[in-house]
Design a protein around this motif. Structure first.
Motif, mmCIF file in Angstrom:
data_model
loop_
_atom_site.group_PDB
_atom_site.id
_atom_site.type_symbol
_atom_site.label_atom_id
_atom_site.label_comp_id
_atom_site.label_asym_id
_atom_site.label_seq_id
_atom_site.Cartn_x
_atom_site.Cartn_y
_atom_site.Cartn_z
ATOM 1 N N ALA A 103 96.989 27.848 1.280
ATOM 2 C CA ALA A 103 96.667 29.124 0.452
ATOM 3 C C ALA A 103 96.580 30.336 0.687
ATOM 4 O O ALA A 103 96.608 30.917 1.572
ATOM 5 C CB ALA A 103 96.180 28.376 -0.729
ATOM 6 N N ILE A 104 97.801 30.948 -0.632
ATOM 7 C CA ILE A 104 98.096 31.877 -0.363
ATOM 8 C C ILE A 104 97.294 33.170 -1.632
ATOM 9 O O ILE A 104 97.615 32.710 -3.057
ATOM 10 C CB ILE A 104 99.528 33.009 -0.738
ATOM 11 N N LEU A 147 90.274 28.064 -5.822
ATOM 12 C CA LEU A 147 90.151 27.159 -5.029
ATOM 13 C C LEU A 147 90.211 26.214 -5.087
ATOM 14 O O LEU A 147 91.035 25.308 -3.689
ATOM 15 C CB LEU A 147 89.251 28.269 -3.767
ATOM 16 N N ALA A 148 89.391 25.545 -5.543
ATOM 17 C CA ALA A 148 89.160 23.816 -5.224
ATOM 18 C C ALA A 148 90.977 23.364 -5.760
ATOM 19 O O ALA A 148 91.398 22.481 -5.031
ATOM 20 C CB ALA A 148 88.356 23.723 -6.751
ATOM 21 N N ALA A 157 93.531 26.617 4.710
ATOM 22 C CA ALA A 157 92.655 27.493 4.611
ATOM 23 C C ALA A 157 93.626 28.415 3.892
ATOM 24 O O ALA A 157 94.653 28.417 3.173
ATOM 25 C CB ALA A 157 93.520 27.854 5.990
ATOM 26 N N VAL A 158 93.179 29.670 3.839
ATOM 27 C CA VAL A 158 93.603 30.454 2.737
ATOM 28 C C VAL A 158 93.651 31.945 3.221
ATOM 29 O O VAL A 158 92.939 32.281 4.018
ATOM 30 C CB VAL A 158 92.197 30.476 1.685
ATOM 31 N N ALA A 175 83.311 32.176 -0.153
ATOM 32 C CA ALA A 175 81.591 31.683 -1.005
ATOM 33 C C ALA A 175 81.489 30.147 -0.759
ATOM 34 O O ALA A 175 80.804 29.864 -0.830
ATOM 35 C CB ALA A 175 80.970 32.599 -1.971
ATOM 36 N N ALA A 176 83.013 29.894 -0.905
ATOM 37 C CA ALA A 176 83.004 28.546 -0.927
ATOM 38 C C ALA A 176 83.726 27.743 0.531
ATOM 39 O O ALA A 176 83.816 26.352 0.025
ATOM 40 C CB ALA A 176 83.462 28.514 -2.585
ATOM 41 N N LEU A 177 83.855 28.414 0.839
ATOM 42 C CA LEU A 177 85.451 28.114 2.293
ATOM 43 C C LEU A 177 84.486 28.365 3.091
ATOM 44 O O LEU A 177 84.415 30.085 2.958
ATOM 45 C CB LEU A 177 86.416 28.317 1.775
#
Length: 202
Positions: A103-104, A147-148, A157-158, A175-177
């Motif tokens: 994801a971008i 993000l979810a 990945a981001v 904080a979440a990944l």
């Protein structure tokens, strides 16, 4: 300054107020820029009817505009090459780890460059994370708010492509990944979570 010279070169019907509107700056700043250009011999002022003034580019002004435009284009091309190269490095490294769906985070020019780099390295963009953007897609990719939602689209990945607040976006996603699933090009000067944790420990 190139924007001011271009505006004056396009039309001799501009007022200070219309130039300020064209440049999206305060009237006082437009006035200061005009005075600076006049003092450098780039712009000439002539009286016009109804107590107005007409602004013209001098030959020196035309030459300076051409030089600045060429300089801007060269700078833009250099930035594009640097950004694309750094994103390609990131994508090659992700692919080497078996990560091919990303994801971008961001929906501006950097995101477009990241997408070009992704297509050149076999990486698939699953979604674009762009909170507050009320659009269904960005260059054919689904736009999601968080993000979810990006993970629900299959992102593994981001990649950070937000130039306005890259560190804040990076920190929020980390904080979440896991930090090794969040990457950013060097040109954004993001401090990675690994480095930050070492500094805190020290």
């Amino acid at each position: 300054m190139v924007a001011l010279l271009a505006a004056v070169g396009d039309s001799d019907q501009h007022t200070q107020r219309s130039l300020a509107g064209r440049l999206d700056v305060a009237l006082g700043l437009a006035n200061a820029l005009l005075k600076r250009c006049v003092s450098k011999g780039l712009i000439k002022i002539q009286n016009a009817p109804a107590r107005r003034y007409a602004y013209y580019l001098t030959p020196k002004g035309f030459a300076e505009k051409s030089r600045l435009v060429a300089e801007y284009l060269e700078s833009s091309l250099n930035f594009f090459r640097r950004a694309r190269g750094q994103y390609e490095e990131l994508f090659v490294a992700l692919a080497a780890r078996g990560i091919t769906k990303i994801a971008i985070a961001g929906s501006g020019e950097l995101a477009e460059i990241a997408m070009l780099s992704a297509s050149a390295t076999g990486i698939t963009v699953q979604a674009v994370i762009a909170p507050g953007r009320n659009i269904p897609d960005f260059h054919g990719h689904a736009v999601v708010a968080d993000l979810a939602a990006a993970l629900a689209h299959g992102a593994e990945a981001v990649v950070i492509a937000d130039s306005s607040a890259p560190q804040a976006v990076y920190d929020r996603i980390c904080a979440a990944l896991p930090a090794d699933c969040v990457v950013a090009p060097r040109l954004l000067h993001v401090t990675s979570a690994h480095v930050a944790s070492k500094e805190i420990a020290a």
